[in-house]
Motif scaffolding. Structure first.
Motif, mmCIF file in Angstrom:
data_model
loop_
_atom_site.group_PDB
_atom_site.id
_atom_site.type_symbol
_atom_site.label_atom_id
_atom_site.label_comp_id
_atom_site.label_asym_id
_atom_site.label_seq_id
_atom_site.Cartn_x
_atom_site.Cartn_y
_atom_site.Cartn_z
ATOM 1 N N GLY A 181 4.627 7.951 14.407
ATOM 2 C CA GLY A 181 4.862 6.555 14.073
ATOM 3 C C GLY A 181 6.289 6.099 14.269
ATOM 4 N N ALA A 182 6.498 4.791 14.084
ATOM 5 C CA ALA A 182 7.827 4.182 14.196
ATOM 6 C C ALA A 182 7.919 3.019 13.215
ATOM 7 C CB ALA A 182 8.072 3.700 15.618
ATOM 8 N N ILE A 183 9.140 2.763 12.746
ATOM 9 C CA ILE A 183 9.409 1.650 11.829
ATOM 10 C C ILE A 183 10.525 0.797 12.406
ATOM 11 C CG2 ILE A 183 10.987 3.075 10.471
ATOM 12 C CD1 ILE A 183 10.240 1.460 7.996
ATOM 13 N N SER A 184 10.437 -0.513 12.221
ATOM 14 C CA SER A 184 11.499 -1.439 12.645
ATOM 15 C C SER A 184 11.413 -2.683 11.766
ATOM 16 C CB SER A 184 11.346 -1.814 14.123
ATOM 17 O OG SER A 184 10.113 -2.476 14.345
ATOM 18 N N HIS A 185 12.425 -3.514 11.822
ATOM 19 C CA HIS A 185 12.371 -4.770 11.062
ATOM 20 C C HIS A 185 13.169 -5.849 11.786
ATOM 21 C CE1 HIS A 185 16.384 -3.501 9.681
ATOM 22 N NE2 HIS A 185 16.573 -4.769 9.341
ATOM 23 N N LYS A 186 12.906 -7.080 11.400
ATOM 24 C CA LYS A 186 13.648 -8.220 11.928
ATOM 25 C C LYS A 186 13.625 -9.338 10.892
ATOM 26 C CE LYS A 186 9.675 -10.143 14.482
ATOM 27 N NZ LYS A 186 9.170 -10.547 15.818
ATOM 28 N N ILE A 203 8.886 -6.161 8.228
ATOM 29 C CA ILE A 203 8.938 -4.743 8.566
ATOM 30 C C ILE A 203 7.691 -4.403 9.372
ATOM 31 C CG2 ILE A 203 9.259 -2.401 7.667
ATOM 32 C CD1 ILE A 203 10.002 -3.670 4.968
ATOM 33 N N LYS A 204 7.875 -3.726 10.471
ATOM 34 C CA LYS A 204 6.762 -3.376 11.350
ATOM 35 C C LYS A 204 6.552 -1.865 11.344
ATOM 36 C CE LYS A 204 5.363 -3.670 16.230
ATOM 37 N NZ LYS A 204 5.795 -4.149 17.578
ATOM 38 N N PHE A 205 5.312 -1.442 11.105
ATOM 39 C CA PHE A 205 4.928 -0.035 11.147
ATOM 40 C C PHE A 205 3.931 0.149 12.287
ATOM 41 C CE2 PHE A 205 5.452 -1.321 6.682
ATOM 42 C CZ PHE A 205 6.521 -0.521 6.298
ATOM 43 N N ASN A 206 4.165 1.131 13.125
ATOM 44 C CA ASN A 206 3.236 1.378 14.223
ATOM 45 C C ASN A 206 2.977 2.871 14.373
ATOM 46 O OD1 ASN A 206 1.483 0.649 16.198
ATOM 47 N ND2 ASN A 206 3.029 0.092 17.729
ATOM 48 N N PHE A 207 1.744 3.213 14.708
ATOM 49 C CA PHE A 207 1.344 4.607 14.894
ATOM 50 C C PHE A 207 0.436 4.722 16.102
ATOM 51 C CE2 PHE A 207 2.387 4.815 10.375
ATOM 52 C CZ PHE A 207 2.945 6.078 10.245
ATOM 53 N N ARG A 230 1.049 -2.590 11.663
ATOM 54 C CA ARG A 230 0.951 -3.333 10.406
ATOM 55 C C ARG A 230 2.324 -3.875 10.056
ATOM 56 N NH1 ARG A 230 -2.820 0.716 6.653
ATOM 57 N NH2 ARG A 230 -4.459 1.069 8.239
ATOM 58 N N ARG A 231 2.320 -4.964 9.290
ATOM 59 C CA ARG A 231 3.573 -5.619 8.930
ATOM 60 C C ARG A 231 3.639 -5.846 7.427
ATOM 61 N NH1 ARG A 231 2.186 -7.109 13.999
ATOM 62 N NH2 ARG A 231 3.883 -7.284 15.544
ATOM 63 N N ALA A 232 4.842 -5.791 6.900
ATOM 64 C CA ALA A 232 5.083 -6.065 5.483
ATOM 65 C C ALA A 232 6.277 -7.008 5.377
ATOM 66 C CB ALA A 232 5.347 -4.775 4.726
ATOM 67 N N TRP A 251 10.186 6.071 4.298
ATOM 68 C CA TRP A 251 9.679 6.410 5.632
ATOM 69 C C TRP A 251 10.255 7.747 6.103
ATOM 70 C CZ3 TRP A 251 6.190 4.604 9.200
ATOM 71 C CH2 TRP A 251 6.308 5.104 10.495
ATOM 72 N N ASP A 252 11.561 7.908 5.982
ATOM 73 C CA ASP A 252 12.202 9.154 6.425
ATOM 74 C C ASP A 252 11.660 10.368 5.678
ATOM 75 O OD1 ASP A 252 13.738 7.787 8.251
ATOM 76 O OD2 ASP A 252 15.501 7.638 6.945
ATOM 77 N N GLN A 253 11.297 10.175 4.416
ATOM 78 C CA GLN A 253 10.772 11.276 3.614
ATOM 79 C C GLN A 253 9.246 11.409 3.729
ATOM 80 O OE1 GLN A 253 14.351 10.700 0.304
ATOM 81 N NE2 GLN A 253 12.297 11.158 -0.434
#
Length: 316
Positions: A181-186, A203-207, A230-232, A251-253
């Motif tokens: 997966g990956a996480i990003s935000h804007k 926040i965007k989560f993708n897998f 998915r977005r939060a 996320w890192d953990q």
């Protein structure tokens, strides 16, 4: 003797250095440990080194003798014995706990909140035994049997302790989020209901799908990434930014997602949320805004996973 031990050093060229031991009877025994031509520091050193080992050194006319010390009132030879926390989890328990001691005032003994038995029986408690000893967690001071804490650690996917009473986490708690997966935000130029004065953090989560590891329910079997990305959403204010950093730490953990059964689709072996609740809707809805208590609740949930204010501050 039973009294206090005193060492007096007098330094002068050609002078002598004396070590005096005063007894309980008030008498004084003098031992000359220095002679002409010896420095005070050199003379005093051996006497204090020997005293620290439990004996006093007497030297008269060049003859040295070791005199055993007598324990002071209220002490015993056991008090000098080092307590070693052993067993398969000795390292983490040594780092985060201290040995629990029986109350000296004979007050009531608490129960272990894990097994509900007394922390120690005065007739049989042995602080030097891994099987008998109780331990106090170093920051919250809640105490449990060592064997009960070891049972918790055996059930944990990683070596961390979470206090059963106050939920304080010792060590770093990690989960089993899939690694595909990956996480990003804007920042969005829109406003969340209840936070009209602030912009919005998305926040965007993708897998992608992958193969389950040994930490997942069915190692070697495939897992699927359903309904991604998915977005939060968080408000772009001080508390929202704190929460954003907490989410990145989670996320890192590997705490935000897991592999299991989806409660919404009833499908197995899919990526699901993992008990850290995110707002996935902007408009008023079950998982949207307004929700005045949400940021405090989110930060409290993160604390339950060991992500406290200090951890977040160090990440910012």
């Amino acid at each position: 003797v039973g009294g206090a031990t005193k060492a007096a050093a007098s330094g002068a060229t050609g002078g002598a250095t004396a070590a005096a031991v005063s007894g309980a009877t008030g008498g004084t025994t003098a031992a000359t440990v220095g002679r002409t031509g010896r420095s005070s520091a050199a003379a005093v050193g051996p006497a204090f080194a020997a005293a620290s080992e439990g004996a006093v050194v007497r030297e008269t006319r060049g003859v040295r003798a070791r005199v055993p010390s007598i324990p002071q009132p209220g002490t015993s030879t056991c008090s000098k014995r080092k307590i070693v926390i052993g067993g398969e989890f000795g390292k983490i328990l040594t780092e985060h706990t201290i040995p629990w001691r029986l109350p000296s005032d004979q007050s009531e003994i608490d129960d272990c909140a894990i097994c509900l038995d007394s922390l120690g029986n005065p007739d049989s408690y042995n602080i030097f035994s891994d099987a008998s000893r109780a331990l106090s967690l170093s920051m919250c001071n809640h105490a449990y049997h060592q064997e009960c804490l070891e049972a918790l650690l055996r059930k944990s996917p990683t070596q961390f302790l979470q206090c059963p009473t106050c939920k304080k986490v010792y060590g770093i708690r990690t989960g089993n989020r899939p690694l595909t997966g990956a996480i990003s935000h804007k920042i969005l130029d829109v406003h969340l209901p209840g936070h009209e004065q602030h912009r919005t953090i998305e926040i965007k989560f993708n897998f992608s799908g992958g193969k389950q590891g040994p930490e997942h329910p069915h190692p070697g079997s495939p897992y699927k990434a359903v309904d991604f990305p998915r977005r939060a959403y968080l408000p772009d204010n001080e508390r929202g930014i704190e929460a954003l950093h907490g989410v990145y730490i989670a996320w890192d953990q590997r705490l935000l997602f897991t592999v299991g059964r989806s409660l919404t689709s009833n499908r197995d072996d899919v990526i699901t949320w993992n008990d850290i609740h995110m707002k996935t809707r902007i408009q008023a809805a079950e998982h949207g805004y307004p929700d005045p208590a949400y940021l405090n609740n989110l930060l409290q949930e993160l604390k339950g996973f060991g992500i406290c204010d200090a951890t977040i501050s160090s990440h910012m």
